[in-house]
Every structure is written in C-alpha cells, then in structure tokens.
Enzyme design. Structure first.
Site, PDB file in Angstrom:
ATOM      1  N   GLY A 175      33.880  46.404  45.566  1.00 17.88           N
ATOM      2  CA  GLY A 175      33.674  45.417  44.511  1.00 17.88           C
ATOM      3  C   GLY A 175      32.236  44.962  44.417  1.00 17.88           C
ATOM      4  CG  ASP A 176      30.529  43.192  47.703  1.00 17.02           C
ATOM      5  OD1 ASP A 176      31.060  42.296  47.019  1.00 17.02           O
ATOM      6  OD2 ASP A 176      30.667  43.282  48.935  1.00 17.02           O
ATOM      7  CB  SER A 178      37.926  44.619  40.364  1.00 18.05           C
ATOM      8  OG  SER A 178      38.264  45.670  41.246  1.00 18.05           O
ATOM      9  N   GLY A 199      40.223  51.106  38.349  1.00 20.08           N
ATOM     10  CA  GLY A 199      38.914  50.879  37.758  1.00 20.08           C
ATOM     11  C   GLY A 199      38.684  49.461  37.290  1.00 20.08           C
ATOM     12  N   GLY A 240      41.286  47.595  41.106  1.00 25.73           N
ATOM     13  CA  GLY A 240      41.444  48.449  42.278  1.00 25.73           C
ATOM     14  C   GLY A 240      41.237  49.915  41.927  1.00 25.73           C
TER      15      GLY A 240
END
Length: 308
Positions: free
Chosen positions: A247-248, A216, A221, A218
C-alpha cells in the site's frame, strides 16, 4: 521535492522462519532491519523512482538511533524531529512454507505538546519547498486526533497538493479538511462510510471532503473516484509474496505520477504496478524493478459500472 510525514515511525524487523506454528519455538533463518512507518516506506520508493524526497516525523530512543543510521543508507533526506520517547518497533514473521506474514505493531511513544509544536515548525519550513506532501500512518500517543486535519489545512494554505493515508477517526477528521487525495483500503473505507460496497463508499468519502479517493482492493488493485470520472486498475494476475508495504508503494506511485503530471489512469497504472512489484520484494520500501517495468504494460484499467 516530495515530502512524506510519518508521525509514528518504526524500526521494522522481519524474521523469516521455515514454518510459523502456534505455541511452538522457532529457529529464525534470517533477520532484516529497515527504517519503517508508512511515510518512510513511501519515501524510499519515491527515491528509488528518482524523486528528491524528504522525510519528517518523530524519532527517539535507541530504536530511533538505529532507524536513523539505517535511513542514512537510503536516498531520502532526514528531517525527523527528535523526541524523548523511544521509536516503536514492528515485527513481521514470514512463514517460508506458506509465504504468509504475521505482523506485530507496537503503539508508539508518547509525544508531548512541546514536541508537537517543534514538529509543526519543521513541517511549515519544509512545505515551502514541497511539490507534494504525503501524510501517512497512525498517530502516536499524545497527539490530538485531529492532527492530520491540521496538517492538511496547512498544506492547503501553502498550496501544496496533499495525500492522506490513515484510518479511523484521524481519517474521518482529515477528510473533512479537504485533502487532494485519500488512499484508504477497503476495510478503512467501510469503517469510514458504513458501506462495504467500494464504489458507493468511495463516492461517499468524496462527499465528506476528499477531492479524489483511491481505494485499495488488495489483489484486485485500486478503485478511484474523482471529479473527472471513475476507474479501476488491476494487475494482470494475482501476485504471491510478502504484501507488507504494498500500500505504501501504491502511495508512492500515485504521488510520483501526480507530480509528473500524469492523468488519473496513468497514476493508477503506476501505483498498481509498484504495489504488485513490492509484493515480490523481500521487505517494505523496496520493489522488484524488473517486475515493475513489465507490470507497467500489463495493468488493466476499466471503468466500474456497478457498486460491488
């Protein structure tokens, strides 16, 4: 069925204030409570996407009772294992003026060897019916640092694809057990490999044992390194809002697409669209459905050609 594991579940409490000012008293405009912890957030998004989802992990104490009552309002099946300690609370304070979020996370309850053993029995039983499993979040006190590595090995023995989303030494040990997919963020990847160049670090993480690494970045992407190639996926524009749980949602996007048989670029597209749509939603474990549908057609997929 998709199984999500949250060893350190949480009761997520969100306060919304007009403006967050250090050393000042604040009048809270809005309070929300949600069943939390990374794997529970993943499961709620998976259920909203139409997947049969089961959650397991640990729960206990008054805060755990509230968590289970709240979880009953959502679609995931509750297979949480009761413990003597109290489920932790996490507090998010949202500044309505700036849109920024300040997060306070408790460490979690102490888990005994007997409670860990009870969980392993539940995990083995649930693996028998799982199409994929996600191992998510921090370890509560009392668990061995190699707990995720042990769970990865058991999933591999059961021939169930396994995604690992954790950090620090549990990530380092878990990768050595050869999970199918790991999803660190850029900082976690840098701490694991010693490199701040995401592409180089992702390749290094693969050499350490992960079959596929999706990092990730941020607002920029996701970056993926896999046997079949390298890809970067990004939203069309930066999205403003509450990033908690983004993120989940990316994990939910990756897992759901994997189970449905999409190729890796397709998995990345769904993950980025869901992640961005979650930033636009009020709480973790939720996403803006209209924005998600629009973003699915707008995510940019490229092949990275440099190491920065």
């Amino acid at each position: 069925m998709i199984l999500t594991v949250t060893l350190n579940t949480a009761l997520d409490i969100t306060y919304r204030v007009p403006a967050l000012v250090p050393h000042a008293s604040h009048r809270v405009e809005e309070v929300t409570e949600r069943p939390g912890g990374k794997g529970l957030n993943v499961a709620r998004v998976l259920a909203a996407l139409g997947h049969d989802t089961v959650v397991t992990g640990f729960v206990g104490g008054p805060s755990g009772e509230v968590l289970r009552a709240l979880l009953a309002d959502f679609a995931p099946v509750d297979e949480l294992v009761p413990i003597a300690g109290a489920t932790r609370r996490t507090l998010a304070v949202v500044d309505a003026t700036s849109g920024d979020t300040t997060q306070l996370n408790e460490p979690g309850p102490l888990v005994s060897p007997a409670e860990w053993g009870a969980f392993l029995s539940t995990y083995e039983r649930l693996l028998a019916d799982a199409d994929a499993v996600a191992l998510c979040g921090s370890l509560p006190p009392g668990l061995p640092v190699g707990a995720y590595a042990q769970l990865v090995r058991r999933a591999r023995t059961a021939k169930v694809p396994v995604l690992l989303d954790t950090s620090g030494e549990p990530l380092r040990r878990g990768i050595a057990a050869r999970p199918d997919l790991v999803k660190p963020n850029a900082d976690e990847l840098a701490r694991l490999t010693g490199s701040r160049e995401p592409l180089r670090a992702a390749r290094d993480a693969r050499r350490r044992g992960a079959h596929t690494v999706v990092a990730s970045l941020g607002p920029e992407g996701l970056l993926a390194a896999a046997p079949e190639g390298l890809w970067q996926a990004a939203p069309p524009t930066a999205v403003q809002g509450n990033p908690t749980g983004a993120g989940d949602s990316a994990v939910a996007g990756l897992l759901s697409a994997l189970v449905e048989g999409l190729d890796l670029p397709g998995c990345l597209t769904r993950a980025v669209a869901l992640s961005a749509a979650t930033v636009l939603a009020p709480a973790a474990g939720e996403f803006d459905a209209k924005a998600y549908a629009e973003l699915l057609t707008q995510v940019r997929i490229t092949e990275p050609t440099h190491t920065t």
